[in-house]
Design an enzyme around this catalytic site. Structure first.
Site, PDB file in Angstrom:
ATOM      1  N   CYS A 373      -2.070   6.710  -3.259  1.00 21.07           N
ATOM      2  CA  CYS A 373      -3.102   5.667  -3.363  1.00 21.07           C
ATOM      3  C   CYS A 373      -4.402   6.137  -4.011  1.00 21.07           C
ATOM      4  O   CYS A 373      -4.911   5.456  -4.902  1.00 21.07           O
ATOM      5  CB  CYS A 373      -3.414   5.032  -2.019  1.00 21.07           C
ATOM      6  N   ARG A 402       4.475  16.297   2.437  1.00 17.16           N
ATOM      7  CA  ARG A 402       4.023  16.217   3.835  1.00 17.16           C
ATOM      8  C   ARG A 402       4.636  17.392   4.580  1.00 17.16           C
ATOM      9  O   ARG A 402       5.765  17.783   4.299  1.00 17.16           O
ATOM     10  CB  ARG A 402       4.503  14.912   4.483  1.00 17.16           C
ATOM     11  N   GLN A 420       8.106   8.493  -3.656  1.00 14.49           N
ATOM     12  CA  GLN A 420       8.045   7.108  -3.192  1.00 14.49           C
ATOM     13  C   GLN A 420       8.239   6.147  -4.361  1.00 14.49           C
ATOM     14  O   GLN A 420       7.803   6.440  -5.474  1.00 14.49           O
ATOM     15  CB  GLN A 420       6.677   6.828  -2.573  1.00 14.49           C
ATOM     16  N   ASP A 422       6.518   3.813  -5.267  1.00 11.87           N
ATOM     17  CA  ASP A 422       5.198   3.359  -4.859  1.00 11.87           C
ATOM     18  C   ASP A 422       4.566   2.397  -5.856  1.00 11.87           C
ATOM     19  O   ASP A 422       4.880   2.443  -7.051  1.00 11.87           O
ATOM     20  CB  ASP A 422       4.286   4.589  -4.711  1.00 11.87           C
ATOM     21  N   HIS A 424       0.576   0.044  -6.140  1.00 16.22           N
ATOM     22  CA  HIS A 424      -0.621  -0.501  -5.504  1.00 16.22           C
ATOM     23  C   HIS A 424      -1.061  -1.727  -6.259  1.00 16.22           C
ATOM     24  O   HIS A 424      -1.179  -1.694  -7.482  1.00 16.22           O
ATOM     25  CB  HIS A 424      -1.713   0.566  -5.444  1.00 16.22           C
ATOM     26  N   LYS A 507       1.246  -5.341   8.110  1.00 22.30           N
ATOM     27  CA  LYS A 507       2.294  -4.775   7.258  1.00 22.30           C
ATOM     28  C   LYS A 507       3.660  -5.397   7.532  1.00 22.30           C
ATOM     29  O   LYS A 507       3.864  -6.066   8.543  1.00 22.30           O
ATOM     30  CB  LYS A 507       2.372  -3.270   7.467  1.00 22.30           C
ATOM     31  N   HIS A 553      -0.365  -1.924  -0.571  1.00 21.41           N
ATOM     32  CA  HIS A 553       0.452  -0.723  -0.814  1.00 21.41           C
ATOM     33  C   HIS A 553       1.878  -1.170  -0.619  1.00 21.41           C
ATOM     34  O   HIS A 553       2.181  -1.803   0.390  1.00 21.41           O
ATOM     35  CB  HIS A 553       0.220   0.369   0.225  1.00 21.41           C
TER      36      HIS A 553
HETATM   37 ZN   LIG Z   1      -0.733   3.599  -0.870  1.00 16.88          ZN
END
Ligand SMILES: [Zn+2]
Ligand SMILES: [Zn+2]
Length: 689
Positions: A373, A402, A420, A422, A424, A507, A553
């Site tokens: 992000c 992580r 991910q 991912d 945004h 979420k 997200h």
């Molecule tokens: Zn994010």
């Protein structure tokens, strides 16, 4: 005069203490017969426990009213079976001394000491099960008896088991004034075990059981103490449920992505590289690339743009986002520049001091990115935006790192570096609902293409009693409603979970069920009012004033690692043709057909299909078996007759027989179409009657 309140709200008044068993009998003979325990004011108890005061009471039976197995009943059945197994083992192996035997989520175990003598082996399981069956057939009651703590300790000392004495000491230290035993039958006459309970009323209530496996363990988990044998077992209310459980275990073993990953050469984890770091080998890389291509194509159709960002970022970036130092425990430690490090060494800075100064922000460094992000936010902030450009949708297959404890990692599902899917979305307040719908329609499409129709969503909402949430409550109301509405459009089961929202926004989580009924928690879509604030993001509104965007997200499939781990198990390694690393293998029957086989292979390769040619001297049956071992979706078997007519004999994975002959060009065209459309097989279709 206890007043007993039942689950339906009705009350029963008794003029003297009563047992749950009696109440069950008063309600009906059927319930009394099915009962295995009681929940008294929410606490699980024996059916025979006296109810002296007003309380709420639910009778526990193996079947829930709404169907399915009751978890409390399974707990009672399994804990009771652990006693029966221990008694059976002590009958057969008098030297066995019991240590500790708790129920587990899928069964139970009992830790047993054989005092350095020969422990039991799997060969003894049949004898143990036969002995257990006798105890169950005798239908002996589980009878509780208690002693004051001091008297109980005396009894245990006389019996001389240091293990049970230790268990009792711990119970007393935790405040227990009495010690209790459960005899299977009559106290003093039948076998008994020190135990808090509760239990089913009699051994006959144990429906079906199995001794599963052995493991070695240590007393209190300490290697310096006694070596123990851990005997695992499981139990269910019925034979059918036990059989279904065993089938599922068997299927799960066959589908284990760690085993298939090796067999099909999909990925590798290398000690020299590091635990929890996935090396995608060529085969696995094809699967991942195909999946990424598919997702990317759909994202482009939905107006996303692709970005690339580096794997590290400055600590200050994560101080602003709040990821550092708050999530320090789950991150790799910071990376510090050479000169900085040399200067610190010269000062004689200790490691503790360094950590401290990093935390306070006195020195900067870099972090392996735990999240994508902040990088995407800086891309958004790098140019001015008008309300007309919104939403801005930035997507990236972004790799993050992580720190997972080493005990928690294994295969592709718990890793230390993962990519991910991912993105945004930076949008106006009035666009949140529409954007959520877009995110969910993409998920629906992708699950649909992969044949994963059994999934559900969880909508995480605010805890109405908490004040920890950032952002305007009116916006929260709108965002929560938007999440609900979006979830509803999927037409799959969804649950609302108050208190499960992040502090920065509500979420939607995705949980997919694989073909053998196991649930996999995948990714999420999250609304965020916090980061736009922390990074002071803005766009220019129609009023020419700066406005704060809302961020969404979304990484609905979680990570490529986890998702593909899940897909491997879902498909048991037999990927649909468009994802398969090797899509078709050409198998010449003999040397005589080698030339024609090469032509067929070239025709397939020219259409961009992942085709291979087996030119080994192996007999044709062996070649077919090898292709099946690698779960290749199609084989084209070619012999001299096929060459004459420019035909191929088609085989498809999972079908033992030859499908039949097909014109070579039609075969190539059919496969190309199946690949392009990610699904519909005209080749299989041509042979379907
Ligand atoms: Zn994010
Ligand atoms: Zn017990």
């Amino acid at each position: 005069m206890p007043v007993i309140t039942l689950p339906d709200g009705s009350r029963r008044t008794y003029d003297k203490p009563v047992t749950a068993a009696q109440v069950a009998a008063d309600i009906g003979a059927g319930l009394a017969k099915a009962a295995v325990g009681a929940k008294v004011d929410g606490e699980l108890r024996d059916l025979a426990a006296p109810l002296e005061r007003d309380c709420s009471l639910a009778i526990v039976t193996p079947r829930k009213r709404e169907g399915g197995a009751d978890a409390d009943a399974l707990f009672l059945i399994r804990h009771s079976t652990a006693h029966v197994m221990a008694e059976a083992i002590q009958r057969l192996f008098p030297q066995a001394r019991l240590v500790y035997g708790p129920p587990l989520e899928t069964g139970f175990y009992y830790d047993i000491s054989f005092d350095g003598g020969k422990p039991i082996s799997t060969d003894d399981f049949a004898a143990i099960e036969a002995e257990m069956a006798k105890i169950v057939a005798e239908n002996r009651p589980f009878t509780r008896h208690e002693l004051p703590a001091s008297k109980g300790m005396e009894k245990l000392r006389a019996e001389g088991s240091k293990f049970k004495l230790d268990n009792a000491q711990r119970a007393c230290a935790a405040g227990s004034a009495t010690l209790s035993w459960y005899a299977t039958g009559e106290p003093g006459k039948n076998w008994e075990d020190l135990c808090r309970g509760p239990h089913v009323p009699a051994t006959g209530k144990i429906g079906a059981f199995k001794v599963m496996s052995l493991a070695s363990s240590y007393w209190k988990g300490d290697e310096k103490l006694d070596r123990l044998t851990r005997v695992y077992g499981t139990a269910f209310a019925t034979k059918e449920e036990l059989a279904a459980h065993l089938t599922q275990l068997d299927e799960a073993k066959k589908r284990d992505h760690r085993v298939l990953g090796k067999q099909l050469r999909l990925f590798h984890i290398d000690e020299m590289v590091g635990q929890g770091l996935i090396l995608w080998t060529p085969n696995g890389s094809i699967v991942r690339q195909e999946l990424q291509n598919f997702i990317s194509e759909e994202l482009r159709k939905q107006g996303y743009t692709q970005v690339f960002t580096p794997h590290i970022g400055k600590l200050d970036l994560y101080r602003t986002s709040g990821h550092f130092p708050y999530y320090r425990e789950s991150q790799y430690p910071p990376v510090i520049e050479h000169e900085q490090l040399a200067a610190l060494a010269k000062e004689g800075c200790s490691c503790g001091e360094l950590a401290n100064r990093l935390e306070k922000g006195e020195i900067d460094g870099y972090l392996l990115k735990p999240m994508n992000c902040p990088h995407h936010i800086r891309i958004f902030a790098s140019s001015p935006h008008s309300y007309r450009d919104m939403p801005v949708r930035l997507s990236e297959f972004g790799t993050v790192y992580r720190w997972e404890q080493s005990g928690e990692i294994g295969g592709m599902t718990r890793v230390r570096g993962f990519t991910q899917d991912d993105a945004h979305l930076f949008c106006r307040e009035d666009q949140v609902a529409q954007e959520l719908l877009g995110c969910l329609s993409l998920v629906k499409l992708i699950f649909g293409t992969l044949g994963m129709s059994d999934y559900r969503v969880r909508v995480g909402l605010r805890d109405p009693d908490s004040a920890k949430y950032v952002g305007d409550p009116r916006n929260w109301d709108k965002a929560e409603e938007a999440c609900r509405t979006a979830a509803r459009t999927l037409g799959v089961p969804f649950s609302e979970e108050p208190g499960e929202a992040a502090f920065y926004g509500p979420k939607i989580d995705f949980v997919v069920k694989d073909v053998i009924g196991r649930s996999w928690q995948l990714g999420t879509v999250q609304v965020d009012y916090n980061l736009p604030e922390r990074f002071d993001l803005s766009y220019t509104g129609a009023d020419n004033q700066p406005h704060r965007p809302v961020m969404i997200h979304r990484a609905p499939f979680g990570s490529m690692e986890r998702f593909i781990g899940c897909l491997i198990e879902h498909f048991a390694g037999a990927f649909p043709m468009w994802l398969a690393p090797e899509q078709v293998r050409v198998l010449p029957i003999s040397e005589k057909s080698a030339d024609y086989a090469r032509q067929v292979h070239a025709a397939l390769a020219a259409r961009g299909l992942r085709a291979t040619l087996d030119e080994s001297g192996e007999r044709i049956q062996g070649k077919i078996k090898q292709a099946a071992d690698m779960k290749v979706p199609y084989c084209a078997v070619v012999g001299p007759r096929d060459a004459e007519g420019r035909k191929v004999s088609v085989r498809a994975f999972g079908i033992d027989a030859n499908l039949g002959e097909m014109d070579c060009d039609a075969f190539v065209e059919g496969l190309a179409q199946e690949h392009r459309t990610r699904g519909q097989s005209t080749v299989r279709g041509a042979f379907a009657r």
